[in-house]
Design a protein around this motif. Structure first.
Motif, short mmCIF file in Angstrom:
data_model
loop_
_atom_site.label_atom_id
_atom_site.label_comp_id
_atom_site.label_asym_id
_atom_site.label_seq_id
_atom_site.Cartn_x
_atom_site.Cartn_y
_atom_site.Cartn_z
N ILE A 199 -7.33 1.00 8.76
CA ILE A 199 -7.46 -0.39 8.62
C ILE A 199 -7.28 -0.70 7.06
O ILE A 199 -6.40 -1.61 6.69
CB ILE A 199 -8.91 -0.87 8.97
CG1 ILE A 199 -8.92 -0.97 10.37
CG2 ILE A 199 -9.03 -2.33 8.17
CD1 ILE A 199 -10.36 -1.35 11.05
N MET A 200 -7.73 0.15 6.09
CA MET A 200 -7.42 -0.05 4.71
C MET A 200 -6.11 0.11 4.38
O MET A 200 -5.52 -0.67 3.64
CB MET A 200 -8.32 0.79 3.85
CG MET A 200 -9.95 0.61 4.21
SD MET A 200 -10.86 1.92 3.17
CE MET A 200 -10.42 1.87 1.48
N THR A 202 -3.41 -0.40 6.29
CA THR A 202 -2.77 -1.54 6.97
C THR A 202 -2.79 -2.69 6.02
O THR A 202 -1.70 -3.33 5.64
CB THR A 202 -3.11 -1.65 8.30
OG1 THR A 202 -2.96 -0.59 9.15
CG2 THR A 202 -2.51 -2.82 8.79
N LYS A 203 -3.90 -2.94 5.63
CA LYS A 203 -4.23 -4.16 4.39
C LYS A 203 -3.50 -3.89 3.17
O LYS A 203 -2.79 -4.65 2.75
CB LYS A 203 -5.66 -4.11 4.14
CG LYS A 203 -6.64 -4.62 5.42
CD LYS A 203 -8.07 -4.89 4.85
CE LYS A 203 -8.88 -5.62 6.04
NZ LYS A 203 -10.36 -5.52 5.64
N GLU A 204 -3.67 -2.71 2.77
CA GLU A 204 -2.84 -2.37 1.61
C GLU A 204 -1.33 -2.59 1.61
O GLU A 204 -0.40 -3.11 0.68
CB GLU A 204 -3.22 -0.90 1.02
CG GLU A 204 -2.23 -0.46 -0.24
CD GLU A 204 -2.73 0.84 -0.70
OE1 GLU A 204 -2.10 1.41 -1.67
OE2 GLU A 204 -3.34 1.40 -0.01
N LEU A 206 0.20 -4.51 4.04
CA LEU A 206 0.35 -5.84 3.97
C LEU A 206 0.29 -6.72 2.79
O LEU A 206 1.33 -7.58 2.41
CB LEU A 206 -0.73 -6.47 4.94
CG LEU A 206 -0.67 -6.01 6.54
CD1 LEU A 206 -2.01 -6.77 7.17
CD2 LEU A 206 0.74 -6.61 7.16
N LYS A 207 -0.43 -6.06 1.86
CA LYS A 207 -0.42 -6.79 0.47
C LYS A 207 0.87 -6.49 -0.21
O LYS A 207 1.44 -7.22 -0.82
CB LYS A 207 -1.57 -6.30 -0.25
CG LYS A 207 -1.61 -6.79 -1.64
CD LYS A 207 -2.98 -6.30 -2.46
CE LYS A 207 -3.16 -6.98 -3.66
NZ LYS A 207 -2.05 -6.53 -4.63
N GLU A 210 3.45 -8.54 1.02
CA GLU A 210 3.38 -9.93 0.63
C GLU A 210 3.92 -10.16 -0.98
O GLU A 210 4.59 -10.86 -1.19
CB GLU A 210 1.95 -10.54 0.69
CG GLU A 210 1.74 -11.80 0.17
CD GLU A 210 2.56 -12.77 1.00
OE1 GLU A 210 2.50 -14.01 0.47
OE2 GLU A 210 2.93 -12.58 2.00
N SER A 383 -1.51 -12.87 12.35
CA SER A 383 -3.01 -12.71 12.31
C SER A 383 -3.31 -11.13 12.72
O SER A 383 -4.64 -10.90 12.92
CB SER A 383 -3.79 -13.72 13.30
OG SER A 383 -3.16 -13.45 14.64
N SER A 384 -2.41 -10.47 13.01
CA SER A 384 -2.80 -9.06 13.48
C SER A 384 -1.69 -8.00 12.78
O SER A 384 -0.64 -8.42 12.36
CB SER A 384 -2.79 -8.87 15.01
OG SER A 384 -1.35 -9.09 15.39
N PRO A 385 -1.82 -6.72 12.51
CA PRO A 385 -1.07 -5.72 12.02
C PRO A 385 0.26 -5.58 13.09
O PRO A 385 1.21 -5.74 12.48
CB PRO A 385 -1.85 -4.49 12.44
CG PRO A 385 -3.21 -4.69 12.39
CD PRO A 385 -3.31 -6.05 13.02
N ASN A 388 2.16 -8.83 11.87
CA ASN A 388 2.77 -8.73 10.56
C ASN A 388 3.83 -7.47 10.47
O ASN A 388 4.89 -7.80 9.78
CB ASN A 388 1.81 -8.03 9.65
CG ASN A 388 0.94 -9.06 9.04
OD1 ASN A 388 1.28 -9.71 8.37
ND2 ASN A 388 -0.42 -9.16 9.73
#
Length: 414
Positions: A199-200, A202-204, A206-207, A210, A383-385, A388
């Motif tokens: 999860i971490m 994936t968030k990284e 995505l950031k 972006e 709204s989901s991996p 994205n």
């Protein structure tokens, strides 16, 4: 016996600009991280995986040579570095962490290695130890040595091992139940940890995506993305194509120009080093040669590149006794230059003058393709991996590249 070692890790990187994260080094399409702290093989691998990679898998002589060179540059020639090689449970074979077996034609064991005499740990990880000889170079790249950390079998305390040796001890049902519960709890914690890590990460990602999108929408204020077309290799701001077919010097040059480039102009020692390494790896036979863009066709002894610039003697890399303009093969002599030496040339000296009509392989060169990426405004945030990732693929398909290539002059007669 070694208690711990630093480690080398790698991971593939297919980002739009072929860059690696901070603390990682790029080479050959991979990113490498050299640790400065020492730990056991298991802990080292866990650290690598936490960084999104794994202990390094060495699957080519060129990669081994790169790692050896980096360790020398880091002044770590006496250190040992873990790599991702491990013996199977039955000690019958070695395999990499991706499950692939060790290719016996690509092994770099030190003398008398692997040695299974030290210790009893069945995991038998292989550590990389560089022992430099001669002028700071390990003989024949034999760098790997096996070692095991002094520790108990993973998951057991020393007291439990001692208890094992007591054949008269018995495990009660209650202890067995506690042991099973402990194992299940440990497995659950591992699963939770991996999920949190994913999860971490994936968030990284995505950031980062972006941030990259914002830069591209601002016309890439941090600089354009450097790319080469399919079939070309990027190095030092240029694109290189290594032919697989053989033809004369003139025909080879015509084929390079048809591809938007020209025969290569070597204007630095660093470029010669890169090409010398690639040619050695690409040679199928000891006599294979590659045409470069150097000729004295216009005037004997006056060597000119295909862009009409004269040869800078500071950056000439003739083999011993070359050029010699022999006339034994053709009456016109040897007016064109090729590079070769499968076993490696001393001090990078691999140039040889050759008759221009003799068929050889060739090296083409052209400027890197630079482009500006344009994105359409996204109507809504995913709204989901999975959404994205779909958005990322859609944005990638909407990239618009405007190519800019360098031009070269026309030398003497083709």
């Amino acid at each position: 016996m070694q208690h711990g070692a630093a480690y080398m890790s790698s991971m593939s990187y297919n980002g739009p600009c072929d860059r690696c994260e901070a603390g990682w080094e790029h080479h050959g399409g991979k990113c490498y991280h050299f640790s400065i702290s020492k730990s056991s093989w298991n802990r080292s691998r866990a650290d690598c995986r936490a960084k999104g990679g794994d202990l390094v898998k060495i699957d080519s002589r060129e990669e081994q040579k790169f790692l050896e060179k980096r360790l020398r540059e880091m002044n770590k020639t006496e250190e040992k570095f873990w790599i991702g090689l491990k013996r199977s449970a039955d000690e019958d074979r070695w395999f990499w962490m991706d499950g692939s077996p060790l290719n016996k034609s690509l092994t770099f064991w030190s003398r008398n290695q692997p040695d299974t005499r030290n210790g009893t740990n069945r995991e038998n990880p292989a550590g990389q130890s560089v022992r430099v000889g001669g002028k700071g170079r390990a003989p024949d790249l034999n760098l790997s040595t096996m070692s095991r950390p002094q520790s108990c079998i993973e998951g057991e305390a020393p007291d439990s091992q001692h208890a094992k040796s007591n054949k008269g001890s018995k495990v009660t049902k209650e202890r067995a139940a506690l042991l099973v519960s402990g194992v299940l709890l440990a497995a659950a914690l591992i699963v939770i940890y991996r999920l949190l890590f994913e999860i971490m990460r994936t968030k990284e990602n995505l950031k980062n995506l972006e941030d990259h999108r914002m830069k591209c929408e601002n016309n890439l204020t941090d600089g354009p993305c450097d790319r080469c077309e399919a079939g070309w290799e990027h190095h030092g701001g240029k694109c290189y194509h290594f032919s697989i077919s053989k033809s004369s010097w003139s025909q080879s040059r015509a084929e390079c120009r048809a591809k938007g480039g020209d025969l290569v102009n070597i204007d630095s020692r660093e470029e010669q080093r890169f090409l010398d390494g690639r040619v050695r790896n690409l040679m199928n036979e000891a006599e294979d040669q590659f045409w470069i863009g150097l000729t004295d066709s216009a005037a004997e002894g006056r060597w000119m590149w295909v862009d009409n610039t004269p040869l800078n003697e500071r950056f000439s890399f003739w083999l011993s006794g070359e050029p010699n303009n022999l006339t034994g093969i053709t009456p016109e002599g040897e007016d064109c230059v090729a590079m070769w030496k499968k076993g490696g040339a001393p001090d990078l000296k691999s140039w040889n003058d050759s008759p221009c009509s003799v068929p050889h392989r060739s090296i083409c060169e052209k400027a890197e393709v630079t482009g500006q990426i344009k994105y359409e405004e996204a109507s809504q945030q995913a709204s989901s991996p999975e959404q994205n990732r779909s958005s990322q693929e859609s944005l990638q398909n909407k990239m618009d590249f405007t190519s800019t290539r360098g031009t070269t002059g026309v030398p003497g007669p083709l």
